[in-house]
Design a protein around this motif. Structure first.
Motif, PDB file in Angstrom:
ATOM      1  N   GLY A 184     -20.539  38.925  12.003  1.00  0.00           N
ATOM      2  CA  GLY A 184     -21.602  38.937  10.997  1.00  0.00           C
ATOM      3  C   GLY A 184     -21.651  40.227  10.201  1.00  0.00           C
ATOM      4  N   ARG A 185     -20.925  41.241  10.683  1.00  0.00           N
ATOM      5  CA  ARG A 185     -20.870  42.531   9.995  1.00  0.00           C
ATOM      6  C   ARG A 185     -19.426  43.024   9.970  1.00  0.00           C
ATOM      7  NH1 ARG A 185     -25.004  46.052  13.432  1.00  0.00           N
ATOM      8  NH2 ARG A 185     -23.774  45.059  15.085  1.00  0.00           N
ATOM      9  N   THR A 244     -23.183  43.882   5.892  1.00  0.00           N
ATOM     10  CA  THR A 244     -23.246  42.445   6.168  1.00  0.00           C
ATOM     11  C   THR A 244     -22.010  41.780   5.589  1.00  0.00           C
ATOM     12  OG1 THR A 244     -25.657  42.457   6.100  1.00  0.00           O
ATOM     13  CG2 THR A 244     -24.571  40.333   5.806  1.00  0.00           C
ATOM     14  N   GLN A 249     -22.300  36.006   5.027  1.00  0.00           N
ATOM     15  CA  GLN A 249     -23.634  36.560   4.790  1.00  0.00           C
ATOM     16  C   GLN A 249     -24.407  36.795   6.094  1.00  0.00           C
ATOM     17  OE1 GLN A 249     -25.576  34.088   1.870  1.00  0.00           O
ATOM     18  NE2 GLN A 249     -23.836  34.194   0.457  1.00  0.00           N
ATOM     19  N   GLY A 250     -23.657  37.190   7.110  1.00  0.00           N
ATOM     20  CA  GLY A 250     -24.279  37.530   8.382  1.00  0.00           C
ATOM     21  C   GLY A 250     -24.500  36.366   9.316  1.00  0.00           C
TER      22      GLY A 250
END
Length: 382
Positions: A184-185, A244, A249-250
């Motif tokens: 997610g990152r 992000t 988008q995370g």
């Protein structure tokens, strides 16, 4: 402080991966029957030729016949009003000559415009993706995806260019994000995940130099930009050391699907005989005429028997060109409909005199536009 020291400063979370490629790597996507195997990094649309059943064949023993038509007449009052309207739109021209001219002759000219329109449809596909947030996944568990030309869509109004994008049924599936590997990152590439960067003003020394030239030396002035720390917060990640993931988008998971692009396009062939050397043909493009003949079918056929042989020749040439150009062997599309029209574009050559000199102009189109190669002297503006 040198580059080696710079690399050793700061700390980052080793569990946050480096940013991967924006496109899925080879072998990442599933194969869908009827569609080309996905290729990693290949984002271009794949065109598909229509099946043979979608392609009509021309009949060589058919032709279209056209009725005769009368050439319209323009009166002196209409010709004068058209000229007054024309000079009224030109700030440098005086309306006095148009009001006081004397007509010598109004000569109507027969001018036809032939137009062939071929309306085609083409279909292409490409893999698309979106963050998965719990939406319905229409995957292969609901059945096989229909081939590109069997995906049902609503046909638009004919002879208007339209592009429609639809999701191919049963082509969706969910998979871990390839860019952040499901984290997610992604690690900030600007600060290598540390959250701060070497100060560009003091070059990491924490103090500003003083003096000039040979006397240039490190002084005791603390760098006001980094407050003497030698490093500044990374503006790209706001000091976090990570960002992000821009792809998921995370959300860590992506939904992939095949997007079908249907393109409806109207291809136009237009012809006006060039019989007036003093009148530019481009003027006809912005006016309308009287369409006294309209022939529409899946495939139209060349016009025969019309008094203007150039129109017949243009019709035969256009039909052959479009039948050849938009065949599946040349372009992966299908012809939906053709329409050929003949318009009578009214044009009158007006001859007049003013102040002892002869002039002329043209009134053309149903809008009574005016073209004048020369107009009597304009009023002088000081």
């Amino acid at each position: 402080m040198d580059e080696k020291d710079d690399e050793q400063l700061g700390a980052f979370d080793p569990n946050i991966p480096e940013e991967g490629p924006s496109a899925p790597p080879p072998g990442w996507l599933d194969c869908v029957t009827g569609y080309d195997e996905p290729k990693g990094g290949d984002t271009g649309d794949q065109l598909y030729p229509p099946p043979p059943a979608y392609n009509p064949q021309p009949e060589n023993d058919r032709n279209a016949s056209v009725p005769n038509v009368r050439v319209p007449q323009v009166s002196e009052s209409v010709a004068r009003e058209a000229l007054l309207k024309f000079v009224g739109s030109k700030w440098s021209k005086s309306s006095k000559p148009a009001r006081n001219l004397t007509f010598k002759e109004l000569q109507p000219i027969t001018m036809y415009r032939y137009r062939l329109e071929t309306y085609t449809e083409s279909r292409s596909s490409a893999w698309e993706m979106e963050p998965f947030t719990g939406q319905v996944v229409d995957g292969p568990q609901y059945g096989m995806s229909p081939p590109p030309w069997d995906v049902p869509v609503q046909q638009p109004q004919r002879y208007i260019d339209v592009i429609l994008k639809v999701r191919v049924p049963h082509s969706s599936f969910v998979k871990t994000c390839h860019r952040c590997h499901g984290c997610g990152r992604t690690r900030c590439t600007h600060c290598a995940g540390r959250g701060n960067r070497r100060c560009p003003f003091c070059h990491g020394h924490g103090r500003r130099t003083t003096g000039h030239g040979r006397n240039n030396r490190a002084g005791n002035n603390r760098c006001s930009s980094c407050q003497g720390r030698g490093r500044k917060r990374c503006t790209f990640c706001h000091g976090h050391g990570h960002k992000t993931c821009p792809t998921c988008q995370g959300n860590r998971i992506l939904m992939h699907f095949i997007q079908l692009t249907i393109t409806w396009k109207n291809h136009v062939f237009e012809f006006v005989p060039d019989r007036l050397p003093e009148f530019p043909l481009k003027k006809f493009e912005k006016v309308s005429g009287d369409a006294f003949f309209v022939d529409e079918s899946i495939l139209v056929y060349p016009i025969v028997g019309f008094p203007d042989q150039e129109i017949c020749d243009a019709s035969r040439k256009a039909s052959q060109e479009h039948h050849s150009k938009f065949s599946p062997q040349q372009v992966p599309c299908r012809i939906l409909q053709q329409r050929q029209t003949i318009e009578l574009v009214p044009i009158t050559h007006a001859f007049y005199s003013y102040s002892g000199k002869d002039y002329d102009y043209f009134v053309y189109g149903l809008e009574n536009k005016v073209f004048t190669p020369k107009y009597p002297s304009a009023c002088v503006i000081l």
